[in-house]
Design an enzyme around this catalytic site. Structure first.
Site, PDB file in Angstrom:
ATOM      1  N   ASN A  24      10.191  28.437  10.259  1.00  0.00           N
ATOM      2  CA  ASN A  24      10.557  27.985   8.939  1.00  0.00           C
ATOM      3  C   ASN A  24      11.283  26.552   8.844  1.00  0.00           C
ATOM      4  O   ASN A  24      11.244  25.924   7.769  1.00  0.00           O
ATOM      5  CB  ASN A  24      11.470  29.038   8.386  1.00  0.00           C
ATOM      6  CG  ASN A  24      12.159  28.669   7.039  1.00  0.00           C
ATOM      7  OD1 ASN A  24      11.399  28.958   6.122  1.00  0.00           O
ATOM      8  ND2 ASN A  24      13.363  28.301   7.042  1.00  0.00           N
ATOM      9  N   TYR A  81       6.059  13.817   4.829  1.00  0.00           N
ATOM     10  CA  TYR A  81       6.192  15.176   4.947  1.00  0.00           C
ATOM     11  C   TYR A  81       4.840  16.023   4.562  1.00  0.00           C
ATOM     12  O   TYR A  81       4.527  16.810   5.108  1.00  0.00           O
ATOM     13  CB  TYR A  81       7.212  15.794   3.672  1.00  0.00           C
ATOM     14  CG  TYR A  81       7.437  17.036   3.383  1.00  0.00           C
ATOM     15  CD1 TYR A  81       8.364  17.585   3.975  1.00  0.00           C
ATOM     16  CD2 TYR A  81       6.873  17.678   2.281  1.00  0.00           C
ATOM     17  CE1 TYR A  81       8.458  18.934   3.895  1.00  0.00           C
ATOM     18  CE2 TYR A  81       6.951  19.048   1.807  1.00  0.00           C
ATOM     19  CZ  TYR A  81       7.820  19.584   2.630  1.00  0.00           C
ATOM     20  OH  TYR A  81       8.148  21.035   2.570  1.00  0.00           O
ATOM     21  N   ALA A  82       4.287  15.442   3.668  1.00  0.00           N
ATOM     22  CA  ALA A  82       2.772  15.920   3.342  1.00  0.00           C
ATOM     23  C   ALA A  82       1.954  15.941   4.754  1.00  0.00           C
ATOM     24  O   ALA A  82       1.198  16.856   5.033  1.00  0.00           O
ATOM     25  CB  ALA A  82       1.985  15.207   2.191  1.00  0.00           C
ATOM     26  N   ILE A 131      10.346  26.404  -5.015  1.00  0.00           N
ATOM     27  CA  ILE A 131      11.524  27.320  -4.938  1.00  0.00           C
ATOM     28  C   ILE A 131      12.842  26.283  -4.983  1.00  0.00           C
ATOM     29  O   ILE A 131      13.116  25.688  -3.745  1.00  0.00           O
ATOM     30  CB  ILE A 131      11.488  28.118  -3.512  1.00  0.00           C
ATOM     31  CG1 ILE A 131      10.364  29.150  -3.812  1.00  0.00           C
ATOM     32  CG2 ILE A 131      12.786  28.927  -3.249  1.00  0.00           C
ATOM     33  CD1 ILE A 131       9.570  29.628  -2.714  1.00  0.00           C
TER      34      ILE A 131
END
Ligand SMILES: NC(=O)c1ccc[n+]([C@@H]2O[C@H](COP(=O)([O-])OP(=O)(O)OC[C@H]3O[C@@H](n4cnc5c(N)ncnc54)[C@H](O)[C@@H]3O)[C@@H](O)[C@H]2O)c1
Length: 272
Positions: free
Chosen positions: A91, A156-157, A189
């Site tokens: 994670n 990041y992508a 989130i």
């Protein structure tokens, strides 16, 4: 459906805060003995007090997912002390925003090293333990950015697309040992990673307008999926990227449905 994870052992990276924290607590509540890893020792200590009140055998350790030797030592110790590793949740993740022509190499490297190489290093250390036992669950944090990159967040992508591809490739490699490998794509989130909760109202509305369900997700939405993917009930699911984003990818212009809904007043029901 009764999910029975009692007595299983799970390693969760990036467990100190945000989604990883909730994943660790949710697994512990299901009877899983968790091994919580994070860079941040204060966050880990706070989490471990809560987790150990639920499952006293739980472990935690400061661990950088870029540190191959540190990972091996923690994984081997955890496996020896707890009798094996059943579940690995990769994670931990970092983000960094900049257009390509303004992006510095250090930021690019950090994002690829934590998000992609960290996932690889954790899997490399854990897989021999899962192979010995002839079963395992590996669950990797991707993002909907893996499918549809956001402007200004290409490093990041790219890293998350790599995680999604790695997930499929690894699923193929370890299938014969009854190890499943899946990825989750959270969004949106609000956490310390994205600061969504602190945005001005108009910016929040703009983001929510991209979602079919037009509301923020919660870390529990992800934790529920992780518990399911960890269970025997999910034993035939592997190599997938599961989108938990309130329908971010479902339709082109979700607000068209809300315009119709609102045309009927608060209940969204045609009085005729
Ligand atoms: N929040 C969202 O809406 C969202 C959307 C898409 C994807 N994700 C992904 O979900 C995961 C969790 O996101 P979050 O929002 O909870 O983020 P967060 O920033 O709140 O938590 C990330 C955790 O990872 C830890 N970490 C960072 N670098 C590390 C390293 N090198 N080694 C070990 N631990 C490290 C941090 O200390 C932190 O505790 C991430 O991989 C993220 O990319 C989140």
């Amino acid at each position: 459906m009764q999910i029975d994870l009692g007595g299983k052992v799970a390693i969760v990276t990036g467990a100190g805060r945000g989604i990883g924290r909730e994943i660790t607590l949710a697994l512990a509540r299901e009877g899983v003995i968790t091994v919580a890893l994070d860079l941040n020792s204060t966050d880990l200590e706070n989490l471990s007090r809560e987790v150990e009140a639920i499952t006293p055998d739980a472990m935690h350790a400061v661990c950088d997912v870029r540190d191959a030797d540190g990972i091996r030592s923690i994984v081997d110790t955890a496996s020896e002390n707890l009798g094996g590793i059943d579940i690995l949740v990769n994670n931990a993740g970092v983000v960094g925003d900049a257009l390509v022509d303004e992006l510095d190499e250090g930021t690019w490297d950090l994002i690829q090293d934590v998000n992609v190489k960290g996932t690889f290093l954790m899997c490399r250390a854990v897989i021999p333990h899962m192979k010995r036992r002839g079963s395992g669950r590996i669950i990797n944090a991707a993002s909907f950015a893996a499918i549809s990159p956001r402007v200004g967040s290409i490093a990041y992508a790219t890293s998350k697309a790599a995680v999604a591809h790695f997930t499929r490739g690894l699923a193929g490699e370890v299938g014969p040992w009854n190890i499943t490998v899946n990825a989750y794509a959270p969004g949106m989130i609000p956490t310390a990673m994205n600061h969504f909760a602190e945005l001005p109202d108009d910016k929040k509305a703009e983001l929510l307008d991209t979602l079919t369900l037009r509301r923020w997700g919660s870390a529990a939405d992800i934790a529920n999926l992780i518990c399911f993917l960890s269970s025997d009930q999910a034993s035939y699911i592997t190599g997938t990227l599961i989108d938990v984003s309130g329908g971010k990818l479902a339709t082109q212009i979700p607000s068209e449905a809300y315009d119709r809904f609102n045309a009927y007043g608060e209940e969204g029901v045609d009085p005729a």
